[in-house]
Scaffold this active site. Structure first.
Site, PDB file in Angstrom:
ATOM      1  N   CYS A 225       0.932   3.001  12.451  1.00 15.17           N
ATOM      2  CA  CYS A 225       2.011   2.591  11.556  1.00 15.17           C
ATOM      3  C   CYS A 225       2.417   3.806  10.729  1.00 15.17           C
ATOM      4  O   CYS A 225       1.713   4.814  10.726  1.00 15.17           O
ATOM      5  CB  CYS A 225       1.586   1.438  10.657  1.00 15.17           C
ATOM      6  SG  CYS A 225       0.281   1.858   9.471  1.00 15.17           S
TER       7      CYS A 225
ATOM      8  N   HIS B 296       0.831  -1.196   0.000  1.00 22.13           N
ATOM      9  CA  HIS B 296       0.000   0.000   0.000  1.00 22.13           C
ATOM     10  C   HIS B 296       0.866   1.247   0.000  1.00 22.13           C
ATOM     11  O   HIS B 296       2.042   1.210   0.366  1.00 22.13           O
ATOM     12  CB  HIS B 296      -0.934   0.014   1.216  1.00 22.13           C
ATOM     13  CG  HIS B 296      -0.210  -0.070   2.526  1.00 22.13           C
ATOM     14  ND1 HIS B 296       0.239  -1.268   3.041  1.00 22.13           N
ATOM     15  CD2 HIS B 296       0.156   0.873   3.420  1.00 22.13           C
ATOM     16  CE1 HIS B 296       0.835  -1.058   4.200  1.00 22.13           C
ATOM     17  NE2 HIS B 296       0.803   0.232   4.450  1.00 22.13           N
TER      18      HIS B 296
END
Length: 709
Positions: free
Chosen positions: A206, A73
């Site tokens: 994250c 991603h």
């Protein structure tokens, strides 16, 4: 039912799905394949750009997760619309999952650079769904691209199926579909056993805030349900944060921090028993983290969150963090906050020289200290100074205009004011990096003290570090409840400023100033003894060593101090600082695949920064990969420094780069010296980057063979 306009755009359509695909033998092949799929569907402007950004994200940490799943991603300027590309692989490929299982289900999460909160929330729902076996099993059993679209849409955008906006898939969304429970689970409040005796809260984050953040949150909540424990997780993603209810935090027996970024508002959890790990630990084995948290509840010696009211909310508050890493993080914080002062101040000074000529300092001095009629307080568009004054004649000014000289003086004064805040900003934000908000005021004051005693950047750096450590120590004290409210706004700034300020004035100021003077005097001695080329090499190395740090500024101050006394050697070394940002701008243009998305963005900005003589434009690159950035920068800077001294090229303006070309002696050699140095630095950087990339590829290729053996 009505939904926001953005929600009516499906994240996934059949054109984004590939079943039983064979894109290649490694994850690079898979990512490039899915990038092409997204581009072919009209969701990205170029597959190469999207693949490059996704691969750059992959280099920071693998995106494989247990269970044969991978979620490469990224946010990318090449993405035209938030999309989910999906491939079910006939031959699984390794994405570095903790369970060492190769991935056969691969989602490419492609978000635009400016993705809004709504899209990020939808992507978060997908991330949570991937932690549920019923959802992933259904994807493995799907017979068509349309069925995959139905399953994923039921997970992330069920309102599209309810409203019939996707007519081809709506009939498949019948009651009892396997994905429906997953969708409901992600929207309902997480809960454990109704009669659970224990309550655990968690915070996850994250670097990109898209996938692992919410996978970790879902994994922790599911692990709590399996153990009959109530677990509530707050995902601090890139979009809107659904903050934990303060009442839940108050009731909680322990907190789990599963994060790769600093926890926002960490002080909310003060006094709670804590498990502190990286986000991948929660994705890979959430159950063990919940067990650890439960074990801490009855342990009186267990670690707790240490954060007094208003104290640092930064990761650096962790007691077990190595002091060197904590200090490095704080210094980089100070440098990053200092850069805007450099950019604004430096460019304004350059424009001042452009309009007012290289003797603009005399004009500005007249405005500041001249008679009241020409003083800066009296001069304005409503009351212009006497432009017939000789100080405003400025024969080297743009268009030989006295008004341009006056305008240049205004710009120069603005820039000088901004540049005068560099040391206070550095010291203030270094202290902020160590102690949070209570360190800002003492840090800024220490920067001003350093300027006052002549200790320069070195003094500001040391003063900021001392102020930060003392403020952090005071913030960690267990103050009485009635005093806690005064600690961050009164007690900590007052005591820190008093102690460190006295130390700077009474003990450290003179030695640090002597260190700066000694360094400058040593450089001057080299110039006076005829070692011009050697001096150019030494100063070129210094200018490019720390890219705007103390060593760079020592070389720069040597040159600017010499300009006032009109020594020739002093202004013949003013080009090397332009080399690193220009070299890296060129490198990111020639070989963008060797750099991350953020570095490529910085590379575009570095063209202007380098041309403006702002060495700090190369700092983001050096901070991320110092071994492959700083040595080539120093080599290129040394070559440029040697050439400028050998050819007696120089600038009588202390800043500005190409904006002060009118003040350059030997303009052609000035440009050639910079171009040659930048080309050398660029070539060496690309060589080292390619070697590093080859080694990574070789290691990745060896890993499956070792596992198979």
């Amino acid at each position: 039912m009505s939904t926001p306009a953005a929600a009516s755009t499906p994240l996934i359509i059949p054109e984004l799905v590939r079943l039983d695909a064979e894109p290649g033998v490694d994850k690079k092949d898979v990512i490039e394949y899915l990038a092409q799929v997204v581009a072919d569907a009209g969701r990205a402007d170029t597959p190469e750009g999207l693949a490059s950004d996704a691969l750059a994200r992959e280099e920071t940490s693998p995106t494989g997760i247990p269970g044969g799943i991978a979620i490469p991603h990224c946010r990318s300027p090449h993405v035209l619309e938030a999309s989910l590309g999906f491939a079910r692989l006939s031959r699984p490929v390794s994405f570095g999952a903790a369970d060492e299982r190769d991935a056969d289900l691969v989602f490419m999460i492609a978000a635009p650079s400016g993705a809004d909160d709504l899209h990020l929330q939808l992507l978060a729902k997908l991330a949570r769904g991937l932690m549920r076996s019923d959802f992933t099993d259904a994807l493995r059993q799907a017979d068509s691209a349309e069925e995959v679209v139905r399953l994923v849409t039921s997970q992330v955008q069920p309102e599209l199926l309810d409203d019939g906006d996707t007519a081809d898939t709506a009939p498949a969304a019948a009651a009892g579909s396997v994905a429906a429970p997953a969708a409901a689970a992600t929207t309902a409040a997480p809960s454990g056993s109704a009669g659970s005796d224990r309550l655990i809260v968690a915070v996850t984050s994250c670097p990109t805030g898209i996938a692992h953040t919410f996978m970790a949150a879902e994994a922790l909540e599911q692990a709590g349900k399996e153990r009959g424990v109530e677990v509530h997780a707050e995902g601090q993603g890139s979009g809107r944060i659904d903050w934990l209810d303060p009442a839940l935090i108050e009731r909680a027996d322990a907190v789990i921090f599963a994060h790769d970024l600093p926890v926002k508002d960490r002080y909310r959890f003060a006094g709670k028993k804590i498990v502190d790990v990286g986000v991948k630990a929660a994705v890979n084995d959430a159950g063990s983290l919940v067990d650890r948290a439960l074990a801490l509840v009855d342990d009186p010696s267990a670690p707790t969150v240490q954060a007094a009211a208003g104290a640092s909310e930064d990761e650096s508050e962790k007691k077990d963090e190595h002091w060197a890493r904590r200090l490095q993080r704080a210094v980089m914080t100070g440098v990053s906050y200092m850069i805007p002062f450099v950019a604004a101040g430096g460019l304004l000074i350059a424009l001042g020289f452009l309009f007012g000529g290289y003797d603009i300092t005399k004009t500005a001095s007249t405005m500041v200290v001249g008679d009241s009629a020409n003083g800066v307080a009296a001069a304005s568009l409503w009351h212009l100074p006497d432009l017939s004054d000789a100080a405003y004649a400025a024969p080297n000014a743009l268009l030989h205009s006295s008004f341009c000289a006056y305008l240049g003086a205004v710009l120069y004064l603005l820039g000088s004011t901004g540049m005068g805040l560099l040391v206070p900003a550095l010291a203030g934000y270094v202290a902020f990096g160590l102690a949070g908000r209570p360190g800002i005021a003492p840090g800024f004051i220490m920067g001003l003290v350093s300027v006052a005693v002549g200790a320069g950047f070195i003094g500001g750096l040391i003063g900021g570090i001392l102020a930060g450590y003392l403020a952090a120590w005071l913030a960690g004290l267990n103050a009485p409840r009635w005093l806690r409210g005064l600690m961050p706004v009164v007690i900590i700034p007052l005591v820190t400023t008093l102690v460190v300020g006295a130390l700077m004035y009474m003990f450290l100021g003179k030695p640090l100033a002597a260190l700066m003077d000694g360094l400058n005097n040593g450089l001057t001695s080299m110039a006076d003894n005829g070692a011009g080329v050697l001096l150019g090499i030494v100063l070129g190395l210094m200018m490019c060593f720390d890219l705007g740090g103390p060593v760079n500024k020592a070389a720069y101050l040597f040159a600017t101090a010499g300009l006032a006394s009109a020594t020739t050697a002093s202004y013949e070394i003013m080009a090397a600082g332009m080399v690193p940002p220009l070299a890296l701008a060129l490198a990111t243009t020639l070989r963008p695949e060797l750099f991350t998305a953020a570095e490529k963005e910085n590379g575009r900005a570095s063209w202007l920064l380098g041309a403006s003589f702002i060495s700090e434009g190369a700092i983001p690159f050096a901070a991320a990969d110092p071994a492959r950035i700083i040595p080539p920068a120093m080599v290129g800077g040394a070559v440029t420094g040697a050439l400028t001294m050998a050819m007696h090229v120089g600038s009588r303006a202390p800043h500005g780069g190409i904006f002060v070309l009118f003040a350059i002696d030997g303009k052609l050699w000035f440009v050639l010296a910079i171009v040659i140095g930048a080309l050398i630095s660029c070539a060496l950087t690309l060589l080292l980057k390619r070697i590093g990339a080859s080694r990574k590829a070789a290691s990745a290729a060896e890993a499956p063979a070792v596992a198979a053996a």
